[in-house]
Write a protein that holds these residues in place. Structure first.
Motif, PDB file in Angstrom:
ATOM      1  N   TYR A   1      61.534  30.247  62.408  1.00 60.45           N
ATOM      2  CA  TYR A   1      62.519  29.441  61.680  1.00 60.45           C
ATOM      3  C   TYR A   1      63.610  28.975  62.639  1.00 60.45           C
ATOM      4  O   TYR A   1      64.219  29.783  63.339  1.00 60.45           O
ATOM      5  CB  TYR A   1      63.156  30.249  60.552  1.00 60.45           C
TER       6      TYR A   1
ATOM      7  N   GLY B   1      67.109  26.271  62.885  1.00 64.96           N
ATOM      8  CA  GLY B   1      68.086  25.420  62.212  1.00 64.96           C
ATOM      9  C   GLY B   1      68.909  24.655  63.225  1.00 64.96           C
ATOM     10  O   GLY B   1      69.968  25.127  63.672  1.00 64.96           O
TER      11      GLY B   1
ATOM     12  N   ILE C   1      66.509  23.585  58.040  1.00 63.57           N
ATOM     13  CA  ILE C   1      65.809  24.702  58.663  1.00 63.57           C
ATOM     14  C   ILE C   1      64.315  24.394  58.576  1.00 63.57           C
ATOM     15  O   ILE C   1      63.790  24.115  57.496  1.00 63.57           O
ATOM     16  CB  ILE C   1      66.113  26.031  57.955  1.00 63.57           C
TER      17      ILE C   1
ATOM     18  N   THR D   1      63.927  23.138  54.568  1.00 62.35           N
ATOM     19  CA  THR D   1      64.908  23.218  53.491  1.00 62.35           C
ATOM     20  C   THR D   1      65.349  21.828  53.057  1.00 62.35           C
ATOM     21  O   THR D   1      65.243  20.854  53.805  1.00 62.35           O
ATOM     22  CB  THR D   1      66.145  24.018  53.939  1.00 62.35           C
TER      23      THR D   1
ATOM     24  N   PRO E   1      69.305  31.563  60.964  1.00 59.94           N
ATOM     25  CA  PRO E   1      68.810  32.211  59.747  1.00 59.94           C
ATOM     26  C   PRO E   1      68.672  33.724  59.940  1.00 59.94           C
ATOM     27  O   PRO E   1      68.491  34.218  61.050  1.00 59.94           O
ATOM     28  CB  PRO E   1      67.433  31.577  59.525  1.00 59.94           C
TER      29      PRO E   1
ATOM     30  N   VAL F   1      64.955  33.719  53.255  1.00 53.84           N
ATOM     31  CA  VAL F   1      65.682  33.219  54.417  1.00 53.84           C
ATOM     32  C   VAL F   1      67.117  32.957  53.997  1.00 53.84           C
ATOM     33  O   VAL F   1      67.375  32.195  53.056  1.00 53.84           O
ATOM     34  CB  VAL F   1      65.036  31.927  54.960  1.00 53.84           C
ATOM     35  N   TRP F   2      68.055  33.597  54.689  1.00 54.84           N
ATOM     36  CA  TRP F   2      69.482  33.449  54.399  1.00 54.84           C
ATOM     37  C   TRP F   2      70.136  32.629  55.497  1.00 54.84           C
ATOM     38  O   TRP F   2      69.835  32.815  56.676  1.00 54.84           O
ATOM     39  CB  TRP F   2      70.142  34.819  54.312  1.00 54.84           C
ATOM     40  N   ALA F   3      71.047  31.739  55.106  1.00 55.43           N
ATOM     41  CA  ALA F   3      71.721  30.901  56.086  1.00 55.43           C
ATOM     42  C   ALA F   3      73.120  30.566  55.584  1.00 55.43           C
ATOM     43  O   ALA F   3      73.318  30.351  54.378  1.00 55.43           O
ATOM     44  CB  ALA F   3      70.934  29.620  56.336  1.00 55.43           C
TER      45      ALA F   3
ATOM     46  N   THR G   1      76.255  34.493  61.141  1.00 48.59           N
ATOM     47  CA  THR G   1      74.938  35.107  61.017  1.00 48.59           C
ATOM     48  C   THR G   1      74.981  36.117  59.883  1.00 48.59           C
ATOM     49  O   THR G   1      75.652  37.143  59.994  1.00 48.59           O
ATOM     50  CB  THR G   1      74.534  35.808  62.326  1.00 48.59           C
TER      51      THR G   1
END
Length: 632
Positions: free
Chosen positions: A423, A425, A431, A449, A460, A472-474, A515
């Motif tokens: 992944y 970004g 992303i 995304t 991510p 997936v966290w962003a 992050t």
């Protein structure tokens, strides 16, 4: 520092094999209670910098939505939070046991909070008497203060209660600048090992800030921006400049974690200039043998090579580097792109992004390949074989694989890896999820995304329960900041912090590099004033799972499918493409035509209730190829 009551809980030393495993992020060893925790003790979860927490059993794609997930609390600190927050479970503090959140600020303060409630446990200043945090040194990259910029690293086996290692920059009342390595007791906030220790270094060379064949490290000219790395008892630091204000060169240093004594120094542009280590605050990466991987920024590269293919003067500007650590730091291998002169000259270097060490893969011939990956300002993804990285040729790049123009913008961030997907970004880009196949990266993304991220892009983080329930966290570093959650397989959005009404989940302005840290059902995100914690909202009864009419099964004739739910006011979401439904999926309002084999996945959400479980219905038409052999 706040006054602390004595810690009366006895300390149990961890066996040496687990000590090594913890340093390498190998948390699956079942030889200690710590192995069952979700500790996040280093930047991006492990020394490979994958960004994965594979033990998250609470948060799932089904329950991360604006109906049942949101902001729980915020903690306020005295400066910018640029470093990733760290998490340690079951820490003895003031006679009690707490899951703790460690937060550092650019005002040179270290905080310990209860990770479940946000209650302050202790805080301590890294400043000596008469000192202040550094000014921004005429560079807006870290501003208005430079204090503790990089992510610390925690060793739970070090000292009586565990140690937090960090680097702090300060300025004294005579105008002198200092860089110091601290080891802070995890339970008490006190200094360990007679620290802190001033960071000083020299190295043979004739490059910037040299005299009589020796280059000298000037603490005023640098900031410690990359996340600290702890490998085999050595804490490694790497140094970036203030903007491109010379004189500066590329320094990496190692310190004994038990004495804070400097053990090794390497300069990767000793006879040239520039070549700082930025990597968007990503940590130096390491493999299981203790080798270190990094992306160096624009700077001198010696195109005259020795008989082994290494730069004759030891200058590696804009290179993908492998450092051995067996006898101190040394360049063991490298890759340099053939157009290095152009990239160095136009500041289009590789060093703006972070490196990631990938797990072993099988190539098309069935052989095991060990890779690392990085990307920078040119938008290309570079994969290197860690056994033979490619070195330099003016005629052509000789690294393992290059995916040209894979990203629609430059990279000022770090990648993440999960379930054979990489992944990224980039700036001005979604992303992208890139699939590996037979140890090669496919040219185009398999998912992306809907969100496009502005400068500096996004790093991510991943939560999952093993190989399932990947999210997936962003975090968007906007004002206000936005936390996003995406299904890891499809990158369809599950949640963002602006979905809830009345600003319920707003949490302040974003820091430049954000992050997310995910542990034990919560997500922690740094801001310009503190850290916000997100998780499942107050427990409520679950919405009833939907039911189908007719029931799933095999039918002779085409018909329509109804989805029903008994909870009043429920909204039913569904998919028919075998993907996991979210609150962004189709809302059921009219019967679904059923004229071919179909898999329906659905769940329901009702006001005042948690979302229901996801229900799957498989419908087939007798006589089609898929059911021709059905015995009924």
């Amino acid at each position: 520092m706040t006054t602390m009551r004595p810690n009366t809980q006895s300390s149990t030393r961890t066996p040496a094999i687990l000590r090594i495993a913890l340093q390498f992020g190998l948390f699956w060893l079942a030889v200690s209670p710590l192995a069952k925790s979700q500790d996040v003790l280093t930047y991006h979860n492990d020394v490979a910098r994958t960004g994965q927490n594979l033990k998250e059993t609470i948060l799932t794609p089904a329950n991360v939505n604006s109906g049942g997930f949101g902001k729980l609390f915020t903690v306020t600190v005295d400066g910018n939070v640029d470093a990733q927050p760290l998490y340690a479970s079951a820490v003895a503090v003031a006679g009690g046991s707490h899951n703790v959140l460690i937060v550092v600020s650019e005002h040179d303060t270290v905080y310990s909070f209860d990770a479940d409630t946000g209650a302050a446990l202790w805080h301590v200043s890294a400043l000596k008497s008469g000192e202040t945090p550094s000014d921004n040194r005429g560079c807006g990259q870290v501003s208005p203060q430079i204090g503790i910029t990089s992510a610390p690293v925690i060793d739970r086996t070090s000292g009586p209660n565990g140690a937090i290692y960090l680097v702090a920059m300060s300025k004294d009342n005579a105008g002198n600048y200092h860089q110091r390595l601290h080891a802070i007791d995890l339970s008490k906030g006190t200094e360990l090992f007679s620290g802190p220790k001033d960071i000083q270094a020299t190295y043979p060379g004739t490059g910037d800030n040299s005299a009589n064949g020796t280059v000298t490290f000037d603490p005023a000219q640098y900031k410690e921006r990359t996340g600290l790395l702890l490998v085999r008892g050595i804490v490694y630091t790497a140094w970036a400049s203030h903007c491109d204000a010379r004189p500066y060169t590329g320094w990496i240093m190692g310190y004994n974690e038990n004495t804070l004594a400097q053990t090794t120094v390497l300069n990767v542009t000793p006879n040239g200039n520039e070549g700082a280590i930025w990597m968007a605050q990503a940590g130096l990466a390491a493999d299981s043998s203790g080798n270190i991987y990094l992306l160096d920024a624009n700077g001198t590269f010696d195109t005259t090579l020795n008989a082994s293919g290494f730069p004759s003067k030891g200058d590696y500007g804009n290179a993908f580097l492998k450092l051995s650590t067996t006898k101190g730091l040394a360049v063991a291998d490298y890759f340099e792109m053939q157009n290095e002169n152009q990239e160095n000259g136009t500041d289009t270097d590789l060093g703006s992004g972070g490196a990631l060490v990938l797990p072993a893969m099988k190539n098309a011939a069935g052989a095991t390949v060990n890779l690392a990956v990085g990307a920078g300002k040119d938008g290309n993804i570079y994969l290197v074989n860690r056994s033979s990285m490619g070195k330099f040729s003016a005629a052509a790049n000789k690294n393992y694989q290059e995916v040209p123009n894979a990203l629609s913008g430059g990279v000022w961030s770090a990648p993440a890896y999960f379930n054979n997907v990489l992944y990224y970004g980039a700036v001005g880009s979604p992303i992208f999820g890139f699939q590996f196949s037979k140890a090669k990266l496919q040219a185009g993304p398999v998912a992306q995304t809907s969100t496009v991220f502005g400068y500096p892009g996004v790093t991510p983080s991943i939560s999952a329960n093993g190989a399932s329930n990947g999210i997936v966290w962003a975090s968007e570093s906007t004002s206000p900041a936005v936390l996003h959650a995406y299904d890891a397989a499809s990158l369809e959005e599950l949640y963002n912090s602006q979905q809830a009404t009345a600003g319920r989940d707003s949490f302040g302005a974003g820091s430049k590099f954000m992050t997310p840290t995910i542990a034990n059902g919560k997500v922690y995100v740094g801001t310009t004033t503190g850290v916000a914690a997100f998780g499942l909202l107050a427990a409520k009864a679950a919405t009833q799972p939907p039911t189908f009419r007719p029931f799933p099964g095999i039918y002779n004739l085409t018909r329509t499918i109804k989805i029903l739910d008994a909870t009043p006011g429920s909204t039913i979401y569904y998919t028919i493409d075998n993907t996991m439904p979210t609150t962004s999926s189709q809302v059921f309002t009219t019967p679904i035509p059923f004229n071919s084999n179909m898999t329906v996945k659905t769940f329901a959400v009702a006001p005042g209730f948690q979302p229901s479980a996801v229900v799957t219905g498989v419908f087939k038409i007798r006589g089609t190829a898929a059911v021709a052999d059905d015995p009924r």
